[in-house]
Design a protein around this motif. Sequence first.
Motif, PDB file in Angstrom:
ATOM      1  N   HIS A 167       0.832  -1.203   0.000  1.00  0.00           N
ATOM      2  CA  HIS A 167       0.000   0.000   0.000  1.00  0.00           C
ATOM      3  C   HIS A 167       0.872   1.261   0.000  1.00  0.00           C
ATOM      4  CE1 HIS A 167      -3.406  -2.544   1.957  1.00  0.00           C
ATOM      5  NE2 HIS A 167      -3.375  -2.671   0.643  1.00  0.00           N
ATOM      6  N   LEU A 168       1.988   1.221   0.724  1.00  0.00           N
ATOM      7  CA  LEU A 168       2.907   2.360   0.708  1.00  0.00           C
ATOM      8  C   LEU A 168       3.480   2.562  -0.684  1.00  0.00           C
ATOM      9  CD1 LEU A 168       4.595   4.575   2.027  1.00  0.00           C
ATOM     10  CD2 LEU A 168       6.239   2.812   2.709  1.00  0.00           C
ATOM     11  N   ILE A 169       3.858   1.469  -1.326  1.00  0.00           N
ATOM     12  CA  ILE A 169       4.390   1.562  -2.687  1.00  0.00           C
ATOM     13  C   ILE A 169       3.329   2.138  -3.631  1.00  0.00           C
ATOM     14  CG2 ILE A 169       5.235   0.198  -4.635  1.00  0.00           C
ATOM     15  CD1 ILE A 169       6.401  -1.749  -2.513  1.00  0.00           C
ATOM     16  N   GLY A 170       2.098   1.671  -3.484  1.00  0.00           N
ATOM     17  CA  GLY A 170       1.017   2.208  -4.301  1.00  0.00           C
ATOM     18  C   GLY A 170       0.784   3.682  -4.046  1.00  0.00           C
ATOM     19  N   ALA A 171       0.907   4.101  -2.773  1.00  0.00           N
ATOM     20  CA  ALA A 171       0.714   5.515  -2.437  1.00  0.00           C
ATOM     21  C   ALA A 171       1.775   6.383  -3.104  1.00  0.00           C
ATOM     22  CB  ALA A 171       0.743   5.693  -0.924  1.00  0.00           C
ATOM     23  N   ARG A 188       8.144   4.019   8.678  1.00  0.00           N
ATOM     24  CA  ARG A 188       9.353   3.208   8.695  1.00  0.00           C
ATOM     25  C   ARG A 188       9.025   1.837   8.135  1.00  0.00           C
ATOM     26  NH1 ARG A 188      13.297   1.901  13.871  1.00  0.00           N
ATOM     27  NH2 ARG A 188      14.686   0.458  12.786  1.00  0.00           N
ATOM     28  N   ALA A 189       9.714   1.460   7.064  1.00  0.00           N
ATOM     29  CA  ALA A 189       9.428   0.188   6.406  1.00  0.00           C
ATOM     30  C   ALA A 189      10.720  -0.567   6.154  1.00  0.00           C
ATOM     31  CB  ALA A 189       8.685   0.430   5.091  1.00  0.00           C
ATOM     32  N   ALA A 190      10.578  -1.805   5.697  1.00  0.00           N
ATOM     33  CA  ALA A 190      11.727  -2.616   5.332  1.00  0.00           C
ATOM     34  C   ALA A 190      12.176  -2.289   3.913  1.00  0.00           C
ATOM     35  CB  ALA A 190      11.371  -4.099   5.449  1.00  0.00           C
ATOM     36  N   ASP A 191      13.404  -2.648   3.608  1.00  0.00           N
ATOM     37  CA  ASP A 191      13.965  -2.412   2.287  1.00  0.00           C
ATOM     38  C   ASP A 191      13.478  -3.492   1.326  1.00  0.00           C
ATOM     39  OD1 ASP A 191      15.483  -1.721   0.114  1.00  0.00           O
ATOM     40  OD2 ASP A 191      17.348  -2.568   0.915  1.00  0.00           O
ATOM     41  N   THR A 192      12.798  -3.074   0.272  1.00  0.00           N
ATOM     42  CA  THR A 192      12.368  -4.008  -0.766  1.00  0.00           C
ATOM     43  C   THR A 192      12.666  -3.399  -2.127  1.00  0.00           C
ATOM     44  OG1 THR A 192      10.123  -3.132  -1.027  1.00  0.00           O
ATOM     45  CG2 THR A 192      10.465  -4.755   0.734  1.00  0.00           C
ATOM     46  N   PRO A 193      12.889  -4.218  -3.137  1.00  0.00           N
ATOM     47  CA  PRO A 193      13.149  -3.681  -4.476  1.00  0.00           C
ATOM     48  C   PRO A 193      12.011  -2.821  -5.002  1.00  0.00           C
ATOM     49  CG  PRO A 193      13.795  -5.986  -4.359  1.00  0.00           C
ATOM     50  CD  PRO A 193      13.070  -5.691  -3.081  1.00  0.00           C
ATOM     51  N   ALA A 194      10.774  -3.227  -4.712  1.00  0.00           N
ATOM     52  CA  ALA A 194       9.630  -2.463  -5.222  1.00  0.00           C
ATOM     53  C   ALA A 194       9.556  -1.083  -4.577  1.00  0.00           C
ATOM     54  CB  ALA A 194       8.340  -3.239  -4.986  1.00  0.00           C
ATOM     55  N   ALA A 197      12.297   1.067  -6.042  1.00  0.00           N
ATOM     56  CA  ALA A 197      11.955   1.478  -7.401  1.00  0.00           C
ATOM     57  C   ALA A 197      10.936   2.612  -7.388  1.00  0.00           C
ATOM     58  CB  ALA A 197      11.414   0.284  -8.182  1.00  0.00           C
ATOM     59  N   ALA A 198       9.958   2.554  -6.478  1.00  0.00           N
ATOM     60  CA  ALA A 198       8.954   3.617  -6.386  1.00  0.00           C
ATOM     61  C   ALA A 198       9.601   4.947  -6.006  1.00  0.00           C
ATOM     62  CB  ALA A 198       7.881   3.230  -5.380  1.00  0.00           C
ATOM     63  N   VAL A 199      10.538   4.896  -5.067  1.00  0.00           N
ATOM     64  CA  VAL A 199      11.226   6.116  -4.642  1.00  0.00           C
ATOM     65  C   VAL A 199      12.087   6.661  -5.777  1.00  0.00           C
ATOM     66  CG1 VAL A 199      12.970   7.046  -3.069  1.00  0.00           C
ATOM     67  CG2 VAL A 199      11.187   5.530  -2.195  1.00  0.00           C
ATOM     68  N   GLN A 200      12.803   5.797  -6.465  1.00  0.00           N
ATOM     69  CA  GLN A 200      13.628   6.248  -7.584  1.00  0.00           C
ATOM     70  C   GLN A 200      12.780   6.851  -8.699  1.00  0.00           C
ATOM     71  OE1 GLN A 200      15.797   2.618  -8.472  1.00  0.00           O
ATOM     72  NE2 GLN A 200      17.540   3.234  -7.206  1.00  0.00           N
ATOM     73  N   ARG A 201      11.590   6.299  -8.891  1.00  0.00           N
ATOM     74  CA  ARG A 201      10.683   6.853  -9.899  1.00  0.00           C
ATOM     75  C   ARG A 201      10.266   8.269  -9.507  1.00  0.00           C
ATOM     76  NH1 ARG A 201       7.209   3.246  -9.463  1.00  0.00           N
ATOM     77  NH2 ARG A 201       8.232   1.809 -10.909  1.00  0.00           N
ATOM     78  N   TYR A 231      17.305   5.451   1.576  1.00  0.00           N
ATOM     79  CA  TYR A 231      17.649   5.402   0.152  1.00  0.00           C
ATOM     80  C   TYR A 231      18.368   6.685  -0.262  1.00  0.00           C
ATOM     81  CZ  TYR A 231      14.487   1.394  -0.345  1.00  0.00           C
ATOM     82  OH  TYR A 231      13.878   0.174  -0.228  1.00  0.00           O
ATOM     83  N   GLU A 232      19.286   6.544  -1.206  1.00  0.00           N
ATOM     84  CA  GLU A 232      20.012   7.700  -1.719  1.00  0.00           C
ATOM     85  C   GLU A 232      19.054   8.661  -2.422  1.00  0.00           C
ATOM     86  OE1 GLU A 232      23.778   8.711  -4.715  1.00  0.00           O
ATOM     87  OE2 GLU A 232      23.154   6.632  -4.333  1.00  0.00           O
ATOM     88  N   GLY A 233      19.230   9.940  -2.147  1.00  0.00           N
ATOM     89  CA  GLY A 233      18.394  10.957  -2.760  1.00  0.00           C
ATOM     90  C   GLY A 233      17.199  11.366  -1.930  1.00  0.00           C
ATOM     91  N   VAL A 234      16.934  10.645  -0.833  1.00  0.00           N
ATOM     92  CA  VAL A 234      15.802  10.968   0.034  1.00  0.00           C
ATOM     93  C   VAL A 234      16.268  11.915   1.135  1.00  0.00           C
ATOM     94  CG1 VAL A 234      14.105  10.027   1.665  1.00  0.00           C
ATOM     95  CG2 VAL A 234      14.650   8.786  -0.451  1.00  0.00           C
ATOM     96  N   LEU A 235      15.458  12.905   1.454  1.00  0.00           N
ATOM     97  CA  LEU A 235      15.745  13.832   2.538  1.00  0.00           C
ATOM     98  C   LEU A 235      15.306  13.164   3.840  1.00  0.00           C
ATOM     99  CD1 LEU A 235      16.885  16.707   2.923  1.00  0.00           C
ATOM    100  CD2 LEU A 235      14.558  17.569   2.718  1.00  0.00           C
ATOM    101  N   ALA A 236      16.246  12.536   4.542  1.00  0.00           N
ATOM    102  CA  ALA A 236      15.949  11.786   5.760  1.00  0.00           C
ATOM    103  C   ALA A 236      15.943  12.717   6.959  1.00  0.00           C
ATOM    104  CB  ALA A 236      16.977  10.681   5.961  1.00  0.00           C
TER     105      ALA A 236
END
Length: 410
Positions: A167-171, A188-194, A197-201, A231-236
Motif C-alpha cells: 500500500h505504501l508503494i502504491g501511495a 518506517r518500512a523494510a527495504d524491498t526492491p519495489a 523502485a517507487a522512490v527512484q521513480r 535510500y540515496e536521494g531521500v531527505l531523511a
Amino acid sequence: MRAVLRQRGLGKHECGMGELRLSPARVRASRIVRVLVAGVLALPVLGSPAAAAPEECKPDKGTLKLPASEPWAQKRLDIKTAWRLTRGAGVRVAIADSGADYHPQVQLTKIVDETHTGYRDCVGHGTAVSGIIGARFLSGVPFHGVAPDAVIMMFKQSNKSEGDISHLIGAINDAVAAKADVINVSVRAADTPALKAAVQRALAQDIVVVAAAGNIEGPDDEDVPAYPAAYEGVLAVGAATPDGRRADSSNASTPVSVLGPGTDITAPWPGRAYKLGLQGTSFATPYVAGTAALVRARFPRLTQEQVRRRITATADGTSGAGTGTGMVNPVLALTAVLPYESVNAPVVAEPPPAALPADAIAKIPPKDETAITVSAVVGVGAVLSIMVAGALVSLIPLGRRRGWRAGRPT
C-alpha cells in the motif's frame, strides 16, 4: 508474540513515539500471522479488500483546548518570518499516511484510499502530519502549519498502526501520477526492491521525497536503518529537542540529512481536536516537508536535488551521529545565497522594503495666494520707492543750483 511481529517487520505505532511501521508482506503467510494476532479470520483479508470485515475506527482522543502560547516548534523555526517571502502557494504536497479526518484548519484537495477501508483516519497520525505541513492560519489559534497555502493531497496507505508495504508503494506511485512536488513519508518500512523502485521513480520525476529516519523503540531498532529514508536521494529527517540536539528516540542508524522538531509536538487530531505531547521522527518529517514546499514555491526553477541541498546547507549546524547538518531553518533556506548554485538558480536578495505610511512624509502646503499678492505689492512698492529716492538724490542738488528756476527748453 511481539517478538514474532518484530521479526516479520510488523511492529506497531504509538502516538507518543510517532511512527507507522510496515511489513514487507512478501508472502501471504505474514498477513495470516497479523490477522490471527488480531483475532480475526484470515480469509477476508486474503480475498478482495472490499470484502474485509469493518474495523472499529477509534483514534485516541484529543483536546479542544490549546495552550495560549505558540508551540515551541513554530517559534524555533520562525515560520511566520518565512511567510513574508512565501506561504507555499501552488506547491503540491503528497502525504502517504493513515488518512485524514476533517479539521477546520486542514484543507485537503485530494484523498486516495489505497487500503479500501474508507478515508477516515483511525490512527490520528495522518491528520497530525497533514496539519503540521499545511494547517491554515486562524486568528486566535496559536497552532498553524509550515506551508498553509500549499496543495495537500492524502494517500491513505494504512488503516491502523501497522500496514502493508504494498500500500505504501502504491501511495508513492499514485503521488507521482498526481504530479506531486513533495512527498512526505512518515513511515518506517523494510527495504524491498519495489519500494526502492517507487522512490527512484519519484526522484526521477523531480519530486522531493522526505522521509522519517525512524524511532528507537527497543534494542532491535538501534542498528537497523529505516526505509525509504535510507535510500540515496531521500531527505531523511531525525527528531530534535527544543535545544537543537537529537532526541534520544531518533534513529541514528539511518543516514539523517537534517533534524526537525520531534518532541512535545502539537498537531491537529481527529474529532476537530488537537493532540499535545507528540514525539518522534514522524512528526519531525512534516516540518522539513513543509520547508521543502516553501523552497519550491520561492524557487520554482530548482530541481529536487537542489532543493534538498539548499535545505541541508542552510540548517543550523550541529554534531554527532544522526543529526545530519542540524535543525532545519526555513528562513535561511529561503534567503541564503549559495555560491555553488548554478547560474540558472535565482539569486536571493533581501525582500523589498515595506511601503512608507501615508503620513511618513509631510505634504507640501497649498499656495497662499493672499500672501503672494501682498508680497508682490510690497516688492513693487519698494522698487518704486528706491527709484523715487534715486531721482530725488539727483534732482534736488540741481534745483538748488538754479535757484529752483525752470530750465530752458531744448
